[in-house]
Design an enzyme around this catalytic site. Structure first.
Site, short mmCIF file in Angstrom:
data_model
loop_
_atom_site.label_atom_id
_atom_site.label_comp_id
_atom_site.label_asym_id
_atom_site.label_seq_id
_atom_site.Cartn_x
_atom_site.Cartn_y
_atom_site.Cartn_z
N HIS A 1 61.41 -87.25 -5.81
CA HIS A 1 60.65 -88.20 -6.66
C HIS A 1 59.16 -87.88 -6.64
CE1 HIS A 1 63.98 -91.56 -6.74
NE2 HIS A 1 64.39 -90.39 -7.18
N ASN B 1 69.39 -93.67 -1.43
CA ASN B 1 67.93 -93.64 -1.43
C ASN B 1 67.36 -94.38 -0.23
OD1 ASN B 1 66.75 -92.17 -3.57
ND2 ASN B 1 67.49 -93.67 -5.06
N ARG C 1 62.27 -104.39 -11.95
CA ARG C 1 63.43 -103.55 -12.29
C ARG C 1 64.71 -104.07 -11.61
NH1 ARG C 1 66.02 -100.88 -16.05
NH2 ARG C 1 67.60 -99.56 -15.11
N TYR D 1 58.56 -89.95 -11.79
CA TYR D 1 58.15 -90.73 -10.61
C TYR D 1 56.70 -90.52 -10.22
CZ TYR D 1 62.67 -92.77 -9.63
OH TYR D 1 63.80 -93.54 -9.71
N CYS E 1 69.24 -85.73 -5.97
CA CYS E 1 68.63 -86.73 -6.86
C CYS E 1 69.04 -86.41 -8.29
CB CYS E 1 67.12 -86.65 -6.72
SG CYS E 1 66.24 -87.68 -7.92
N ASP E 2 69.26 -87.46 -9.08
CA ASP E 2 69.67 -87.22 -10.47
C ASP E 2 68.51 -87.28 -11.46
OD1 ASP E 2 69.04 -89.87 -10.79
OD2 ASP E 2 71.06 -90.53 -11.34
N ARG F 1 66.24 -104.98 -2.75
CA ARG F 1 65.43 -104.17 -3.70
C ARG F 1 64.40 -105.08 -4.37
NH1 ARG F 1 67.51 -100.35 -8.79
NH2 ARG F 1 65.43 -99.95 -9.64
P1 NAD Z 1 74.81 -101.03 -5.41
O1 NAD Z 1 74.16 -102.09 -4.58
O2 NAD Z 1 75.52 -101.41 -6.65
O3 NAD Z 1 75.85 -100.23 -4.50
C1 NAD Z 1 75.63 -99.90 -3.19
C2 NAD Z 1 76.86 -100.22 -2.35
O4 NAD Z 1 76.58 -99.78 -1.00
C3 NAD Z 1 77.19 -101.72 -2.26
O5 NAD Z 1 78.51 -101.96 -2.64
C4 NAD Z 1 76.96 -102.04 -0.78
O6 NAD Z 1 77.83 -103.04 -0.27
C5 NAD Z 1 77.19 -100.69 -0.12
N1 NAD Z 1 76.63 -100.57 1.22
C6 NAD Z 1 75.50 -101.12 1.70
N2 NAD Z 1 75.34 -100.79 2.99
C7 NAD Z 1 76.40 -100.01 3.34
C8 NAD Z 1 76.80 -99.37 4.54
N3 NAD Z 1 76.07 -99.46 5.65
N4 NAD Z 1 77.95 -98.65 4.54
C9 NAD Z 1 78.70 -98.55 3.42
N5 NAD Z 1 78.37 -99.15 2.26
C10 NAD Z 1 77.23 -99.87 2.21
O7 NAD Z 1 73.66 -99.96 -5.74
P2 NAD Z 1 73.54 -98.88 -6.90
O8 NAD Z 1 72.43 -99.27 -7.81
O9 NAD Z 1 74.85 -98.61 -7.50
O10 NAD Z 1 73.02 -97.62 -6.11
C11 NAD Z 1 73.74 -97.02 -5.04
C12 NAD Z 1 72.85 -96.07 -4.28
O11 NAD Z 1 72.62 -94.90 -5.02
C13 NAD Z 1 71.45 -96.62 -3.95
O12 NAD Z 1 71.04 -96.12 -2.69
C14 NAD Z 1 70.59 -96.03 -5.03
O13 NAD Z 1 69.24 -96.01 -4.67
C15 NAD Z 1 71.22 -94.66 -5.09
N6 NAD Z 1 70.93 -93.85 -6.26
C16 NAD Z 1 70.37 -92.65 -6.01
C17 NAD Z 1 70.10 -91.79 -7.03
C18 NAD Z 1 69.43 -90.51 -6.70
O14 NAD Z 1 68.84 -89.90 -7.57
N7 NAD Z 1 69.44 -90.04 -5.44
C19 NAD Z 1 70.45 -92.14 -8.34
C20 NAD Z 1 71.03 -93.38 -8.58
C21 NAD Z 1 71.29 -94.23 -7.52
C1 G6P Z 2 66.86 -92.40 -10.98
C2 G6P Z 2 66.50 -91.89 -9.63
C3 G6P Z 2 67.24 -92.65 -8.57
C4 G6P Z 2 67.01 -94.12 -8.70
C5 G6P Z 2 67.38 -94.58 -10.09
C6 G6P Z 2 67.03 -96.02 -10.32
O1 G6P Z 2 68.17 -92.09 -11.30
O2 G6P Z 2 66.75 -90.52 -9.49
O3 G6P Z 2 66.86 -92.17 -7.32
O4 G6P Z 2 67.78 -94.84 -7.76
O5 G6P Z 2 66.71 -93.81 -11.04
O6 G6P Z 2 67.59 -96.45 -11.53
P1 G6P Z 2 67.77 -97.98 -11.85
O7 G6P Z 2 68.45 -97.99 -13.17
O8 G6P Z 2 68.61 -98.55 -10.72
O9 G6P Z 2 66.39 -98.56 -11.86
MN MN Z 3 66.50 -89.96 -7.32
#
Ligand code: NAD
Ligand code: G6P
Ligand code: MN
Length: 452
Positions: free
Chosen positions: A199, A146, A295, A275, A168-169, A91
């Site tokens: 987004h 994501n 970030r 976004y 998405c949250d 990231r």
């Molecule tokens: P993080 O890095 O703390 O956690 C991600 C985990 O995924 C890690 O433990 C990693 O080892 C694991 N991982 C990586 N590749 C993998 C695979 N191929 N199979 C299984 N596990 C795997 O990240 P985070 O900040 O906690 O975020 C987690 C995910 O959620 C990210 O994709 C982030 O962008 C997403 N997210 C999405 C939203 C949304 O609105 N859609 C909101 C918040 C976070």
């Molecule tokens: C929001 C979005 C997510 C994104 C996150 C990033 O929740 O909906 O898609 O992954 O923000 O937040 P962070 O705290 O990791 O910058």
């Molecule tokens: Mn999102």
């Protein structure tokens, strides 16, 4: 009833587990399984998950922690996916490489989002295939991983029959902030209308107790010159502290709430998703960014460090501070969606889904983010009137960019991926697009499909 969390080592796992356990009766959940590919990380997170299930909530829910696909998915009812391919280290690259070239460096928008997409498409297809192979035939995958826009387009193209709902949250986080700003305590009684891509969208209506509160909100944003609750604005320290519950108000997030005001000064009709700032104020974003501290660094220093230091402290002392893990709307949203599917509640949620005429002046096969009623057979989408030329023009540019990126990934086509980079609104010219892409190919060697 089994729920499998893919990306069990995520900083959000503990919060999601707490939301599931608090809804134990509605979900009738017997077992939660954590699956990850990074053992050390997931084993640590499992410590706090076990504490929540056994000590804090005395839930009686069984916990399985595994690194084996069959054990993870076998007979599962729900798969909650939230993996970050390449972890925060990648990231950081997604954010810093574009900034080095004077462009927006962001997790899911612009060049950074496309880089993240090229890493995530194929691992997500593996999740779908493993679920299909081992989970119940009636399983649902609820996906947060994501960049959700690109992931959902890849799902549509590569696995059109997958039982997956991409979510998405952010809109719900915006509604949380709106409720706090408008001093509404029962935010569940807010009903809103929204359209866009992930987004990349707009709220067109926000109602509370049958009354449209958008005019009051518009006035509030104008007066405060930002969309944040007055209480937060008074307490600058709370705004800066990493322990406050509302993570979306921390650190550099400040600018996007300010940006909502700036966008609405020109276009007051709708409430923009935060976004949209990255596209409509790309130049300003680059100006206030620190290319050496983005970030990703903020998150590693706060959410990630708090979690893992807190777990270490618990292991040493036996004392846990609940603030080490993030709980809130993010977990509630996905757990409530599972309830709607399982119990056929027909509750209204925003989801990412194939357009199929919902927005009449967007392509049939666009993946759009719109409200839907959720029951046991999945989403029933609400169709709407045509959207304005401004929004449609912006969305078409972004949509075609995402489609080209997915095609480029599948075909291994450098040219198509370069077209996607060139088309993106955050990148000013073809030569800049090429320079960023070439740096990103180098940085993503381990993860990307080969581009020829
Ligand atoms: P993080 O890095 O703390 O956690 C991600 C985990 O995924 C890690 O433990 C990693 O080892 C694991 N991982 C990586 N590749 C993998 C695979 N191929 N199979 C299984 N596990 C795997 O990240 P985070 O900040 O906690 O975020 C987690 C995910 O959620 C990210 O994709 C982030 O962008 C997403 N997210 C999405 C939203 C949304 O609105 N859609 C909101 C918040 C976070
Ligand atoms: C929001 C979005 C997510 C994104 C996150 C990033 O929740 O909906 O898609 O992954 O923000 O937040 P962070 O705290 O990791 O910058
Ligand atoms: Mn999102």
């Amino acid at each position: 009833m089994i729920i499998t969390i893919v990306g069990g080592g995520s900083t959000f796992t503990a919060g999601i587990v707490k939301s599931i356990a608090l809804r134990k009766d509605e979900l009738e959940v017997d077992e939660i399984r954590l699956f990850d590919i990074y053992k050390e990380r997931q084993d640590k997170v499992a410590v706090v998950v076990k504490w929540i299930l056994d000590e804090e909530l005395k839930s009686g829910i069984k916990l399985t922690v595994t690194y084996d696909e069959k054990e993870a998915y076998d007979n599962a009812d729900f798969i909650f996916a939230q993996m970050r391919v390449g972890l925060y280290a990648m990231r950081e690259q997604d954010e810093k490489i574009p900034l080095k070239h004077g462009c927006v460096g962001q997790e899911t928008c612009g060049a950074g989002g496309m880089a993240y997409g090229l890493r995530t498409i194929f691992p997500m297809m593996k999740v779908i295939d493993d679920a299909e192979k081992y989970a119940k035939p009636t399983h649902w995958i609820l996906n947060y991983s994501n960049p959700a826009a690109i992931v959902s387009e890849a799902c549509r193209v590569l696995r059109p029959n997958a039982r997956i709902i991409n979510i998405c949250d952010m809109p719900i986080a915006i509604i949380d902030v709106v409720a706090a700003a408008m001093e509404i305590k029962d935010k569940q009684n807010i009903v809103y209308d929204y359209f866009g891509l992930n987004h990349f969208g707009w709220f067109t209506k926000i109602e509370y107790q049958g009354k449209d509160i958008l005019p009051d909100l518009r006035q509030y944003i104008k007066e405060q010159q930002i969309l944040l609750p007055a209480a937060y604005l008074k307490d600058k320290q709370a705004l800066a502290s990493s322990n406050d519950k509302n993570r979306h108000t921390k650190g550099s997030w400040y600018y996007v709430w300010k940006g909502v005001y700036e966008i609405m000064e020109n276009f007051p009709d709708k409430l923009p998703n935060t976004y949209l700032n990255y596209y409509l104020q790309a130049k300003e974003f680059v100006e206030h960014s620190d290319p050496n501290h983005t970030r990703a660094n903020e998150v590693m220093e706060s959410r990630e460090a708090n979690l893992f230091n807190g777990i270490d402290k618990y292991l040493e002392t036996g004392v846990i501070d609940e603030k080490v893990f993030y709980a809130g709307s993010h977990g509630d949203w996905i757990a409530d969606l599972a309830i709607a599917l399982k119990n056929d509640t027909k509750q209204r949620f925003l989801i990412i889904t194939e357009n199929r005429g919902t927005i009449p002046n967007m392509p049939y096969d666009a993946m759009v983010e719109v409200p839907a009623y959720i029951g046991k057979n999945g989403p029933e989408v609400i169709s709407r009137d045509p959207i304005g030329l401004f929004e449609q023009g912006l969305m078409m540019q972004q949509l075609n960019c995402e489609k080209l990126l997915v095609q480029g990934a599948i075909e291994g086509s450098y040219e198509k991926v370069l077209q996607a980079f060139t088309l993106n609104k955050t990148i000013p010219s073809m030569s800049v697009a090429k320079a960023i892409l070439d740096d990103m190919i180098e940085a993503n060697k381990e993860y990307w499909p080969e581009l020829k």
